[in-house]
Design a protein around this motif. Sequence first.
Motif, PDB file in Angstrom:
ATOM      1  N   THR A  21      -3.777   1.861  -2.375  1.00  0.00           N
ATOM      2  CA  THR A  21      -4.370   2.723  -1.385  1.00  0.00           C
ATOM      3  C   THR A  21      -4.360   2.027  -0.026  1.00  0.00           C
ATOM      4  O   THR A  21      -4.253   0.660   0.331  1.00  0.00           O
ATOM      5  N   SER A  22      -4.558   2.631   0.959  1.00  0.00           N
ATOM      6  CA  SER A  22      -4.624   2.134   2.552  1.00  0.00           C
ATOM      7  C   SER A  22      -6.038   1.892   2.732  1.00  0.00           C
ATOM      8  O   SER A  22      -6.225   1.493   4.164  1.00  0.00           O
ATOM      9  N   ASN A  23      -6.923   1.964   2.023  1.00  0.00           N
ATOM     10  CA  ASN A  23      -8.556   1.763   2.557  1.00  0.00           C
ATOM     11  C   ASN A  23      -8.861   0.547   1.968  1.00  0.00           C
ATOM     12  O   ASN A  23      -8.041  -0.148   0.849  1.00  0.00           O
ATOM     13  N   LEU A  24     -10.036   0.109   2.277  1.00  0.00           N
ATOM     14  CA  LEU A  24     -10.735  -0.997   1.511  1.00  0.00           C
ATOM     15  C   LEU A  24     -10.880  -0.935   0.160  1.00  0.00           C
ATOM     16  O   LEU A  24     -11.031   0.167  -0.248  1.00  0.00           O
ATOM     17  N   PRO A  25     -10.946  -1.964  -0.707  1.00  0.00           N
ATOM     18  CA  PRO A  25     -11.307  -1.766  -2.420  1.00  0.00           C
ATOM     19  C   PRO A  25     -12.210  -0.820  -2.692  1.00  0.00           C
ATOM     20  O   PRO A  25     -13.472  -0.823  -2.057  1.00  0.00           O
TER      21      PRO A  25
END
Lengths: 275, 154
Positions: free
Chosen positions: A147-151
Amino acid sequence: VSTQSTGSSGINAEYGEFQTFQLLSICYFDPEHNWWVSKHIKKPIRSTILCVDWHPSNHLVAIGSCDFKCRVFCSALKELGDKPQTSNWMPKLNKFGTLLAEFDTNNGWVHGVQFSPSGNQLAWVAHDSSVNVVNSANLTKVHTVLTSNLPYSCLLWMSENSFSAAGFNYCPDLYTVTADGVTFTAKMDVKKEKSGGGAAMSAMARFQKLDVQGQSETGGTTVDTTHENCITEIRALSRNPATGAVSKFSTSGKDGRLVIWNFDALSSSLGGLKI
Amino acid sequence: EAVVSTQSTGFRTVDVDAYDEDNYEDDARDTGDSGAAEVTERANQVRGLLNQLKTKEALKMALKNPPVGNKDASVKEQNYETVVSVLKSFKAADIDAAVADLDMVEIDILMKYLYKGFTCSPDKAASLLQWHEKVVAKGGLGSIVRVMVDRKGI
């Protein structure tokens, strides 16, 4: 040696489990002696266990740990007269503590793991901002989304074909699973932007910002999600017993908030989202 | 006068952690990445593509199969130089299109090389930052997180 988390199996109140450093304890109540007995699973767990989930049958348990792996073990207890069935997870009957599957696809701690409502699929989220799903019909093929977000730190299956993941991005995200893999579907926190913040912040607002978001600067990075800090847990509130579909769920986070989400209402505002 | 110990103090230099059987050792996973020969071959192919001004193709080729598991630092260094040579050859206006062509795995590899560049080639920081901005636009914070949690180093 501290307890990381506890859980209890859905079906049978006699089970419980807790995780400690490198060790998974499956506990059951022994009425004859009026106490709880624990049986340990240690090998080959190499580091602290962060999350645990029971298979709907109670005879399997999945864990995610700090050694970057997700594992499935047999947890059938003959002491309780468990009669496990063979399945794709366990093609032949194994004894308690046998390692049935080990997934080594991640570079980060495995923060959350969960079996799908049928138990045939297993999903986990890790600190390398990935989301992973495997179907027991093909244990060698793990579907991963980088993903391109934080975990994410936690996840919840909404139905057999979709799950919600939440964590350091402060927002529950919906993912859909098909035979080809898993894809991101929607952010479930659809909210109007908050007004306010900026130079003329009252002392109370400043304190709240420090308390809730952990930020002391007044230059407005206003948060446009309902949660203002990491979401740490996501749980189903109401689940259709026939289909296993979740209609309401709750999230709680480091901002001290407990938020209840109405998934049915969300689906209409997200344009007919179906799970 | 001060008390002087007559016993050996050699025990102070013993690494007690080495004897701990619970010690976690990162297992060497076979990631199937390239060895010295493949890295050299790739450098040649990339140079060829750059000479033909095929910068986008050169970038994709340079990001293929990085020698992550290779214990030889010079092999890693060589691959790094190949990637840097490609990044240098881009005009600022063409970066967007090149990044749009990359998949998430390539984005992650590029991000790792950018961060390596920040450490090893601080003189190139300005152009690396231009690339960084474009790669973050596509890869998001997740691609940065994966650089941070990477245990092998590129």
